[in-house]
Enzyme design. Structure first.
Site, PDB file in Angstrom:
ATOM      1  N   ASN A  18       0.897  -1.175   0.000  1.00 32.98           N
ATOM      2  CA  ASN A  18       0.000   0.000   0.000  1.00 32.98           C
ATOM      3  C   ASN A  18       0.921   1.207   0.000  1.00 32.98           C
ATOM      4  OD1 ASN A  18      -2.209   1.430   2.494  1.00 32.98           O
ATOM      5  ND2 ASN A  18      -2.415   1.573   0.284  1.00 32.98           N
ATOM      6  N   ASN A  74      -6.277  10.423  -0.832  1.00 35.79           N
ATOM      7  CA  ASN A  74      -6.398   9.218  -1.654  1.00 35.79           C
ATOM      8  C   ASN A  74      -6.079   9.546  -3.109  1.00 35.79           C
ATOM      9  OD1 ASN A  74      -7.461   7.302   0.368  1.00 35.79           O
ATOM     10  ND2 ASN A  74      -9.201   8.716   0.446  1.00 35.79           N
ATOM     11  N   CYS A  83      -4.342   6.905   7.990  1.00 31.63           N
ATOM     12  CA  CYS A  83      -3.800   5.855   7.120  1.00 31.63           C
ATOM     13  C   CYS A  83      -2.832   5.025   7.946  1.00 31.63           C
ATOM     14  CB  CYS A  83      -3.084   6.480   5.925  1.00 31.63           C
ATOM     15  SG  CYS A  83      -2.433   5.264   4.760  1.00 31.63           S
ATOM     16  N   HIS A 179     -15.261   2.205   7.946  1.00 28.31           N
ATOM     17  CA  HIS A 179     -14.968   0.852   7.443  1.00 28.31           C
ATOM     18  C   HIS A 179     -16.206  -0.025   7.501  1.00 28.31           C
ATOM     19  CE1 HIS A 179     -10.626   1.492   7.208  1.00 28.31           C
ATOM     20  NE2 HIS A 179     -10.776   2.223   8.286  1.00 28.31           N
ATOM     21  N   ASN A 210     -14.581   2.436   3.309  1.00 28.66           N
ATOM     22  CA  ASN A 210     -13.571   1.435   2.936  1.00 28.66           C
ATOM     23  C   ASN A 210     -14.167   0.062   3.227  1.00 28.66           C
ATOM     24  OD1 ASN A 210     -11.043   3.285   2.637  1.00 28.66           O
ATOM     25  ND2 ASN A 210     -11.928   3.900   4.607  1.00 28.66           N
ATOM     26  N   GLU A 228     -10.580   0.239  -1.121  1.00 25.95           N
ATOM     27  CA  GLU A 228     -10.456   1.461  -0.322  1.00 25.95           C
ATOM     28  C   GLU A 228     -11.273   2.614  -0.893  1.00 25.95           C
ATOM     29  OE1 GLU A 228      -6.920   3.069   1.209  1.00 25.95           O
ATOM     30  OE2 GLU A 228      -5.879   1.147   1.347  1.00 25.95           O
ATOM     31  N   CYS A 237      -4.587  -2.410   3.839  1.00 29.99           N
ATOM     32  CA  CYS A 237      -5.192  -1.223   4.449  1.00 29.99           C
ATOM     33  C   CYS A 237      -5.019  -1.363   5.956  1.00 29.99           C
ATOM     34  CB  CYS A 237      -6.673  -1.127   4.082  1.00 29.99           C
ATOM     35  SG  CYS A 237      -7.523   0.284   4.828  1.00 29.99           S
ATOM     36  N   GLY A 238      -4.228  -0.487   6.543  1.00 30.71           N
ATOM     37  CA  GLY A 238      -3.902  -0.620   7.966  1.00 30.71           C
ATOM     38  C   GLY A 238      -5.077  -0.319   8.871  1.00 30.71           C
ATOM     39  N   GLY A 240      -8.043  -0.504   7.994  1.00 31.94           N
ATOM     40  CA  GLY A 240      -9.006  -1.563   7.682  1.00 31.94           C
ATOM     41  C   GLY A 240      -8.701  -2.839   8.431  1.00 31.94           C
TER      42      GLY A 240
HETATM   43  N1  LIG Z   1      -8.703   5.104   1.842  1.00 31.28           N
HETATM   44  C1  LIG Z   1      -8.703   5.489   3.263  1.00 31.28           C
HETATM   45  C2  LIG Z   1      -7.383   6.213   3.621  1.00 31.28           C
HETATM   46  C3  LIG Z   1      -6.177   5.277   3.510  1.00 31.28           C
HETATM   47  C4  LIG Z   1      -6.271   4.160   4.522  1.00 31.28           C
HETATM   48  C5  LIG Z   1      -5.383   2.955   4.284  1.00 31.28           C
HETATM   49  N2  LIG Z   1      -4.516   2.978   3.138  1.00 31.28           N
HETATM   50  C6  LIG Z   1      -4.653   2.538   5.534  1.00 31.28           C
HETATM   51  O1  LIG Z   1      -3.536   1.981   5.459  1.00 31.28           O
HETATM   52  O2  LIG Z   1      -5.243   2.716   6.633  1.00 31.28           O
HETATM   53  C7  LIG Z   1      -9.896   6.426   3.538  1.00 31.28           C
HETATM   54  O3  LIG Z   1     -10.290   7.171   2.641  1.00 31.28           O
HETATM   55  O4  LIG Z   1     -10.388   6.386   4.660  1.00 31.28           O
END
Ligand SMILES: N[C@H](CCC[C@H](N)C(=O)O)C(=O)O
Length: 294
Positions: A18, A74, A83, A179, A210, A228, A237-238, A240
């Site tokens: 990612n 994003n 993130c 999420h 997400n 995402e 996705c962390g 996530g």
């Molecule tokens: N797309 C996510 C942000 C990036 C989160 C993801 N890449 C991570 O590692 O948490 C959002 O709009 O809430």
């Protein structure tokens, strides 16, 4: 439309694939706020730009209790509150650049203060554990349609995708960003390209969402495929992964300490007794690049 045009130095990093372009606002001028969404779209474009899942700004804090501030955009230019993979990379970057000698510090984010802790071998960062804070379970905090004070654990969600209407059982929550976790038995059967956008833009999620299709392998291990908000399919996705661990515990499918297997690799997540979620994983460099289209 990006108003001012000058070469912009960026560092590309990734957490389990990612990947983000980092603009070091402690060393470089930061473009004006109005330019940031278009800049994020431009640099993230994998054909006409550099290519990434988004743009992350490393900034001085506004919050007196924080050492740094992170903003994340994003690939579609929308700003996320947090993130997880990105903050592990930011923590490594600021340490390696000598902005701090601390191995644990507070980063101000749209999700509130977040606290990464670096794991070192000598001075080499070998991994990062992040206190991701407390999950927000009420619909009003996700946000998700329905009674604001109610949780959304194992609730029906009717989804219309490609002319087909199906009802899914979902568990939704916020890690500062929204999420939606969907437990499935057959992960490979999920048509992510069709369902991902239908969930992301579902009217039940006024700020989009997400989505994480999740198969429970055993109470300590799950496997996830990610769509995402604002970036589409990513390798990890962390935030996530944290949401999945919380959803697993809330629904009794897993314990509170889970290995989350993602296409790009695994994260260790614990929803600890203090109510905070702790996520541990890698942070890696890809390289430095100058964005200078003309
Ligand atoms: N797309 C996510 C942000 C990036 C989160 C993801 N890449 C991570 O590692 O948490 C959002 O709009 O809430």
């Amino acid at each position: 439309m990006v108003t001012e045009r000058r070469p912009i130095r960026l560092t590309k990093m990734h957490g389990l694939g990612n990947n983000y372009l980092f603009l070091d606002g402690l060393a470089e001028p930061v473009p004006p706020d109005d330019d940031l969404p278009a800049l994020a779209r431009a640099v993230s474009d994998r054909n006409f730009g550099i290519g990434s899942d988004g743009l992350i700004l490393v900034l001085p804090p506004r919050d007196p209790g924080a050492r740094f501030r992170m903003r994340i955009f994003n690939a579609d230019g929308s700003e996320g509150e947090m993130c997880g993979n990105g903050i592990r990379c930011l923590a490594r970057l600021v340490y390696d650049r000598g902005y701090t000698r601390e191995t644990e510090f507070v980063v101000e984010t749209g999700a509130g203060p977040i606290r990464p802790r670096l794991h070192l071998d000598g001075h080499r960062v070998t991994g990062v554990t992040v206190d991701m804070g407390v999950p927000r379970l009420e619909r009003g905090m996700i946000p998700m349609a329905g009674p604001a004070g109610e949780q959304a654990v194992e609730v029906p969600l009717e989804v219309e995708a490609g002319g087909e209407r199906s009802v899914f059982t979902v568990t939704a929550l916020s890690m500062g960003n929204p999420h939606c976790v969907v437990f499935v038995d057959d992960l490979e059967a999920v048509d992510l390209e069709r369902l991902g956008p239908a969930f992301e833009h579902h009217p039940a999620f006024p700020q989009r969402v997400n989505t994480h299709f999740t198969r429970v392998l055993n109470p300590e291990r799950v496997r996830v495929r990610v769509w995402e908000r604002g970036s589409g399919p990513t390798l990890a996705c962390g935030t996530g992964a944290c949401a999945v661990a919380v959803a697993g515990a809330l629904t009794g499918r897993t314990g509170r300490r889970v290995t989350v297997e993602l296409p790009g690799g695994s994260l260790e997540v614990e929803w600890a007794g203090d109510g905070h979620v702790y996520m541990t994983g890698p942070a890696a460099y890809i390289g430095d690049v100058v964005y200078d289209p003309h």
